[in-house]
Design an enzyme around this catalytic site. Sequence first.
Site, PDB file in Angstrom:
ATOM      1  CG  PHE A   1      33.854   1.573  27.066  1.00 21.30           C
ATOM      2  CD1 PHE A   1      34.466   2.718  26.712  1.00 21.30           C
ATOM      3  CD2 PHE A   1      33.315   1.572  28.058  1.00 21.30           C
ATOM      4  CE1 PHE A   1      34.593   3.961  27.108  1.00 21.30           C
ATOM      5  CE2 PHE A   1      33.062   2.907  28.886  1.00 21.30           C
ATOM      6  CZ  PHE A   1      33.575   4.151  28.438  1.00 21.30           C
ATOM      7  CG  HIS A   2      30.506  -2.511  23.297  1.00 23.67           C
ATOM      8  ND1 HIS A   2      29.066  -2.235  23.135  1.00 23.67           N
ATOM      9  CD2 HIS A   2      30.458  -2.781  24.435  1.00 23.67           C
ATOM     10  CE1 HIS A   2      28.508  -2.491  24.196  1.00 23.67           C
ATOM     11  NE2 HIS A   2      29.475  -2.785  25.178  1.00 23.67           N
ATOM     12  N   PRO A   3      34.731  -2.559  21.127  1.00 23.40           N
ATOM     13  CG  PRO A   3      37.109  -2.172  21.393  1.00 23.40           C
ATOM     14  CD  PRO A   3      35.871  -2.049  22.062  1.00 23.40           C
TER      15      PRO A   3
END
Length: 548
Positions: free
Chosen positions: A481-483
Amino acid sequence: MDNTFDYIVVGAGTAGCLLANRLSADPDKRVLLLEAGGKDNYHWIHIPVGYLHCINNPRTDWLLRTVEEKGLNGRSLIYPRGRVLGGCSSINGMIYMRGQARDYDGWANLTGENGWSWSACLEDFKAHEDNYRLEGEKAVSDDDLHAGGGEWRVEKQRLNWEILDAYAAAANEAGIPATPDFNSGDNTGTGYFEVNQRSGWRWNSSKAFLNPVKDRKNLEIRTNAQVKKLRFDRDENGQKVCVGADLIWNGQDTSVQVRGEMILSAGAVNSPAILQYSGVGDAEYLQQQGIRPEHELPGVGRNLQDHLQLRTIYRVEGVKTLNEMAGSLHGKARIGLEYLLKRSGPMSMAPSQLGIFTRSAQGQEHANIQFHVQPLSLEAFGQPLHPWPGITSSVCNLNPTSRGTVLVRGNDSMKPPEIAPNYLSTDEDRKVAADSIRMARKIAEQPALAQYNPQEVKPGLSYESDEQLVTAAGDIGTTIFHPVGTTKMGRADDPMTVVDSHLRVMGIRGLRVVDAGIMPTIVSGNTNSPTLMIAEKAASWIRAENRA
């Protein structure tokens, strides 16, 4: 109703809440904060383990998915993004992590702006920090790394697990030293993560930055307000300028005007989507989608980077894990009672508790992989815990070289963009993936874990060669969840630059992007607190440039 504002901030997430706080501190400036989602009054937002109920829930999540990924053996992933006040800080893992000094020094070199150097960014991290080490005092630690008295609370976790202590000892035996602080600029080492919580409750950006100022007369907060497109005009010199936005607010079409700055803080997925739907991006591509081009910026929606976690799972013996604790009504009752009485235990848990930063192989110059270790195991997010004692050791490549895209499909601005992370698409990333699984095995083989007889369940010991391990990575890999990177910051001579070193959209006056999308390269760690730092820095620049 007066719909003209000095500042309009699109997205009340991690960055947007801080911006609204800082920009409305000037009583002469009228500020509008727009949030597509609702208020953060859902009880599961505030109970740390409640992320399980917030992710993939339309009340709090955009419910996005990636395309089917070749590197993941044809799988499509859920791609959680917060759709609520607080944004991703309302549904994320709560880990306080800054990254490595070299990340920020790299940005400074890339942009030519020394304000992005580690020493300069450290001051922005401290500007809002309230670290437990300083017990709430408005002070700076002796090592000048931490501060107290700010809005962003940082605490130790309120739990203890024998199996995680043993895993940390095994990492030490494997040559990875203990570290007392992951946030010194060099996060190499083993230790428990610090978290954004206050006394066992999640501490999101809405609580930290909006609640104290929500009654300011010059600040208006609109929830259920989704921007459709931006509006542009030209000034007396012929330069394009952002003058407002069209949106749907509580189901009704409306528009707002801005006389100062429009600031996109909708995140690395939605900010580039808003730009594209507004005609800002690759003109030829936009025309193909039925969108009239307004401004050529081919980098919009490109350069997507993300941390892919490889979820290795081990079955253990003779030690407590969450699997069996939560596997009975009696166990669940004990967990609930502990949280009710003490605000501690499994219900106070961040998704991951123990962290490790190390090199995937000896040839690496710095820590290039991160472990998130958990005293639990399950097949996939949202599925039941395994019926036997298990642990998960997720490992991700901190500096992937794969690059993906976030591109709109068609001209319906209410339709989410297509997300194609392009995981494991480079030789470097595939090699790091194979070596990462080997590092997880090396730790599991150490004497400190021997009494628990760890048995590899995923991916399984039958995967041995680089080729086999890359296949396994495609099977067990998922987003952490680190775009970032889809509206990247850079120099004017780079055709893929979207914003300049002060985050102003190239060629358009009165428009900035302030969120994780501006990162030219992903930070070496979790991305939430670096996004707050970006907003802190941007707020000071915006106020300085717009003083009357």
